[in-house]
Motif scaffolding. Sequence first.
Motif, PDB file in Angstrom:
ATOM      1  N   PRO A  61       1.611 -11.297  -0.782  1.00 12.30           N
ATOM      2  CA  PRO A  61       0.727 -10.307  -0.191  1.00 12.30           C
ATOM      3  C   PRO A  61      -0.639 -10.877   0.193  1.00 12.30           C
ATOM      4  N   ASP A  62      -0.996 -12.048  -0.338  1.00 10.71           N
ATOM      5  CA  ASP A  62      -2.302 -12.623  -0.040  1.00 10.71           C
ATOM      6  C   ASP A  62      -2.342 -13.352   1.293  1.00 10.71           C
ATOM      7  N   CYS A  63      -1.335 -14.197   1.560  1.00 13.20           N
ATOM      8  CA  CYS A  63      -1.371 -14.974   2.808  1.00 13.20           C
ATOM      9  C   CYS A  63      -0.289 -14.566   3.801  1.00 13.20           C
ATOM     10  N   GLY A  64       0.660 -13.718   3.376  1.00 10.41           N
ATOM     11  CA  GLY A  64       1.676 -13.213   4.306  1.00 10.41           C
ATOM     12  C   GLY A  64       2.895 -14.094   4.461  1.00 10.41           C
ATOM     13  N   THR A  65       3.025 -15.137   3.657  1.00  5.61           N
ATOM     14  CA  THR A  65       4.183 -16.022   3.735  1.00  5.61           C
ATOM     15  C   THR A  65       5.406 -15.341   3.126  1.00  5.61           C
ATOM     16  N   GLY A  66       6.579 -15.583   3.711  1.00  3.92           N
ATOM     17  CA  GLY A  66       7.824 -15.071   3.146  1.00  3.92           C
ATOM     18  C   GLY A  66       8.155 -13.668   3.604  1.00  3.92           C
ATOM     19  N   CYS A  67       8.809 -12.902   2.746  1.00  2.00           N
ATOM     20  CA  CYS A  67       9.266 -11.553   3.071  1.00  2.00           C
ATOM     21  C   CYS A  67       8.079 -10.651   3.383  1.00  2.00           C
ATOM     22  N   ASP A  68       8.167  -9.940   4.504  1.00  2.17           N
ATOM     23  CA  ASP A  68       7.075  -9.050   4.901  1.00  2.17           C
ATOM     24  C   ASP A  68       7.485  -7.578   4.875  1.00  2.17           C
ATOM     25  N   LEU A  69       8.599  -7.270   4.236  1.00  2.00           N
ATOM     26  CA  LEU A  69       9.149  -5.915   4.244  1.00  2.00           C
ATOM     27  C   LEU A  69       8.161  -4.866   3.756  1.00  2.00           C
ATOM     28  N   ASP A  70       7.444  -5.141   2.678  1.00  4.60           N
ATOM     29  CA  ASP A  70       6.536  -4.156   2.091  1.00  4.60           C
ATOM     30  C   ASP A  70       5.079  -4.322   2.510  1.00  4.60           C
ATOM     31  N   PHE A  71       4.789  -5.307   3.364  1.00  2.00           N
ATOM     32  CA  PHE A  71       3.392  -5.601   3.683  1.00  2.00           C
ATOM     33  C   PHE A  71       2.980  -5.190   5.090  1.00  2.00           C
ATOM     34  N   VAL A  72       3.926  -5.029   6.002  1.00  2.00           N
ATOM     35  CA  VAL A  72       3.608  -4.601   7.371  1.00  2.00           C
ATOM     36  C   VAL A  72       4.542  -3.462   7.762  1.00  2.00           C
ATOM     37  N   GLY A  73       4.237  -2.769   8.817  1.00  4.60           N
ATOM     38  CA  GLY A  73       5.054  -1.652   9.262  1.00  4.60           C
ATOM     39  C   GLY A  73       6.421  -2.098   9.757  1.00  4.60           C
ATOM     40  N   ASP A  74       7.358  -1.150   9.806  1.00  2.00           N
ATOM     41  CA  ASP A  74       8.729  -1.465  10.229  1.00  2.00           C
ATOM     42  C   ASP A  74       8.786  -2.038  11.647  1.00  2.00           C
ATOM     43  N   ASP A  75       7.834  -1.655  12.510  1.00  6.24           N
ATOM     44  CA  ASP A  75       7.833  -2.158  13.884  1.00  6.24           C
ATOM     45  C   ASP A  75       7.505  -3.640  13.953  1.00  6.24           C
TER      46      ASP A  75
END
Length: 91
Positions: A61-75
């Motif tokens: 959640p800090d740098c955005g690396t890896g799975c982004d399912l819960d950190f950005v919108g579905d679009d």
Amino acid sequence: MNEIRIPIEPLELTAGTVTEVVLLDPTRPHTQPDERGCPDCGQPAYDSGCDAPGCNGWGCPDCGTGCDLDFVGDDESRCAQAAAEADEEED
């Protein structure tokens, strides 16, 4: 060897049912977020439980690396889009 999977008889625990034990190789390359944290920024990683193709379910959640399912919108989520495409292929 990255992991060894050992199926077991279902074991009921207060947090849920355990059906498999996974032994991870501690010397495997640390190239993406996992239970050891984020290799890019060193912060703890988050297990989203994502099962999209090509995703190990861990993201930072800090740098955005890896799975982004819960950190950005579905679009905008790569994992949400991959999971939706996989669901469409199954239908």
